[in-house]
Enzyme design. Structure first.
Site, PDB file in Angstrom:
ATOM      1  N   ALA A  23     -13.965   8.235  -3.785  1.00 54.02           N
ATOM      2  CA  ALA A  23     -14.829   8.546  -4.071  1.00 54.02           C
ATOM      3  C   ALA A  23     -16.117   7.244  -3.100  1.00 54.02           C
ATOM      4  CB  ALA A  23     -15.710   7.643  -5.515  1.00 54.02           C
ATOM      5  N   ASP A  61       1.002  -1.386   0.525  1.00 61.20           N
ATOM      6  CA  ASP A  61       0.074  -0.092   0.141  1.00 61.20           C
ATOM      7  C   ASP A  61       1.011   0.845   0.207  1.00 61.20           C
ATOM      8  OD1 ASP A  61      -2.456   2.047   0.215  1.00 61.20           O
ATOM      9  OD2 ASP A  61      -1.626   1.764   2.659  1.00 61.20           O
ATOM     10  N   SER A  67      -3.004   1.251  -4.631  1.00 64.76           N
ATOM     11  CA  SER A  67      -2.885   2.128  -3.239  1.00 64.76           C
ATOM     12  C   SER A  67      -4.736   2.632  -3.915  1.00 64.76           C
ATOM     13  CB  SER A  67      -1.806   3.718  -3.645  1.00 64.76           C
ATOM     14  OG  SER A  67      -2.507   4.167  -3.147  1.00 64.76           O
ATOM     15  N   SER A  68      -5.328   3.452  -2.823  1.00 62.82           N
ATOM     16  CA  SER A  68      -7.244   3.893  -2.669  1.00 62.82           C
ATOM     17  C   SER A  68      -6.380   4.974  -3.679  1.00 62.82           C
ATOM     18  CB  SER A  68      -7.090   3.847  -2.186  1.00 62.82           C
ATOM     19  OG  SER A  68      -8.116   2.380  -1.545  1.00 62.82           O
ATOM     20  N   GLU A 120      -1.322   9.320   5.896  1.00 63.03           N
ATOM     21  CA  GLU A 120      -2.474   9.073   6.549  1.00 63.03           C
ATOM     22  C   GLU A 120      -2.016  10.379   7.647  1.00 63.03           C
ATOM     23  OE1 GLU A 120      -5.294   7.986   6.051  1.00 63.03           O
ATOM     24  OE2 GLU A 120      -4.599   5.980   4.155  1.00 63.03           O
ATOM     25  N   ASP A 135      -0.134   5.179   1.278  1.00 63.54           N
ATOM     26  CA  ASP A 135      -0.262   5.982   1.910  1.00 63.54           C
ATOM     27  C   ASP A 135       0.156   5.259   3.444  1.00 63.54           C
ATOM     28  OD1 ASP A 135      -1.587   7.909   0.293  1.00 63.54           O
ATOM     29  OD2 ASP A 135      -3.239   6.782  -0.317  1.00 63.54           O
ATOM     30  N   ASP A 190      -1.543  -1.362   6.005  1.00 63.96           N
ATOM     31  CA  ASP A 190      -2.005  -0.237   7.289  1.00 63.96           C
ATOM     32  C   ASP A 190      -2.817  -0.062   7.999  1.00 63.96           C
ATOM     33  OD1 ASP A 190      -2.059   1.895   5.140  1.00 63.96           O
ATOM     34  OD2 ASP A 190      -2.178   3.289   7.329  1.00 63.96           O
ATOM     35  N   GLU A 210     -14.391  20.101  -0.756  1.00 66.53           N
ATOM     36  CA  GLU A 210     -13.502  21.253  -1.964  1.00 66.53           C
ATOM     37  C   GLU A 210     -12.122  21.921  -1.074  1.00 66.53           C
ATOM     38  OE1 GLU A 210     -13.617  25.251  -5.121  1.00 66.53           O
ATOM     39  OE2 GLU A 210     -15.421  24.081  -4.911  1.00 66.53           O
ATOM     40  N   ARG A 211     -12.932  22.591  -0.470  1.00 64.35           N
ATOM     41  CA  ARG A 211     -11.845  23.397   1.106  1.00 64.35           C
ATOM     42  C   ARG A 211     -10.776  22.611   1.229  1.00 64.35           C
ATOM     43  NH1 ARG A 211     -16.498  25.107   4.178  1.00 64.35           N
ATOM     44  NH2 ARG A 211     -14.476  26.531   5.723  1.00 64.35           N
TER      45      ARG A 211
END
Length: 226
Positions: A49, A7, A108-109, A16, A9, A167, A73-74
């Site tokens: 998503a 993986d 990885s995602s 992470e 992150d 992880d 977005e922020r």
């Protein structure tokens, strides 16, 4: 074992802990409080998503309200700024991985463009390129097994010849659903004191707390590492 699937992150880079701090801080700013451990277990390792959908649903259940229209977005602006400044490889990651001779790849995602940026930014991309797989290559992200099965097929390895280094609870579940051996990795700063227990309960075969112990764990699973 023929193939080691890493993986990214929280295993290769410290993203992470950056994501976790920003997300909990941002949610708290709109009055939505999560306990750190439960948030980590529920959301870490999901594709963007899937994370957005699950977070929206969970916030509605917790507070009865919805997230502001510009929330994601922020939040992305905040995490991107922190990532540019603070993203780094985990201690001893490059040294350890460069000494492993078995086949290896990243699964990885993180979407592909961002995943390549993280590996490039931290100087790790040469350890894996072109064997870099992301959740936007498959229909279902973790905890479904699709991504790990896709990576194994692309690398010419049968699932039972693969070791996944993960992880997150969702990542461990994905690795086990794929029929692979799974090392739960807790070297990242986002991993609390009982994080390893959560990974074991989710199916991890063993727990490794730092890169210095990874080679021994791989050898214990029958992986040719040198």
């Amino acid at each position: 074992m023929k193939l080691i699937i890493f993986d990214c992150d929280g295993v290769l880079v410290n993203s992470e802990e950056i994501y976790l701090a920003a997300e909990l801080e941002f949610l708290a700013s709109i009055g939505v409080i999560f306990e750190r451990g439960s948030y980590t277990q529920a959301f870490m390792g999901l594709s963007p998503a899937m994370w957005k959908t699950k977070l929206q649903s969970t916030v509605e259940q917790k507070s009865g309200g919805t997230l502001p229209p510009d929330f994601f977005e922020r939040l992305d602006e905040l995490t991107s700024a922190r990532m540019d400044k603070h993203l780094a490889a985990l201690p001893e990651a490059r040294l350890t991985i460069s000494g492993i001779t078995a086949l290896r790849c990243v699964a990885s995602s993180t979407p592909s463009a961002r995943l390549h940026w993280k590996l490039q930014h931290t100087g790790l991309i040469s350890l894996f390129d072109p064997h870099i797989f992301s959740s936007d290559m498959v229909r279902n992200g973790k905890p479904a097994p699709d991504l790990f099965l896709h990576a194994a097929a692309a690398m010419g390895a049968h699932p039972d010849e693969c070791v996944v280094v993960e992880d997150s609870v969702n990542g461990v579940m994905a690795g086990k659903a794929a029929g692979m051996h799974v090392i739960g990795f807790t070297a990242g700063g986002h991993c609390g004191g009982n994080h390893g227990d959560s990974l074991l309960m989710s199916g991890a075969d063993t727990i490794v707390c730092k890169y210095g112990d990874l080679v021994a764990a791989l050898n214990g699973l029958g992986t040719m590492t040198a």
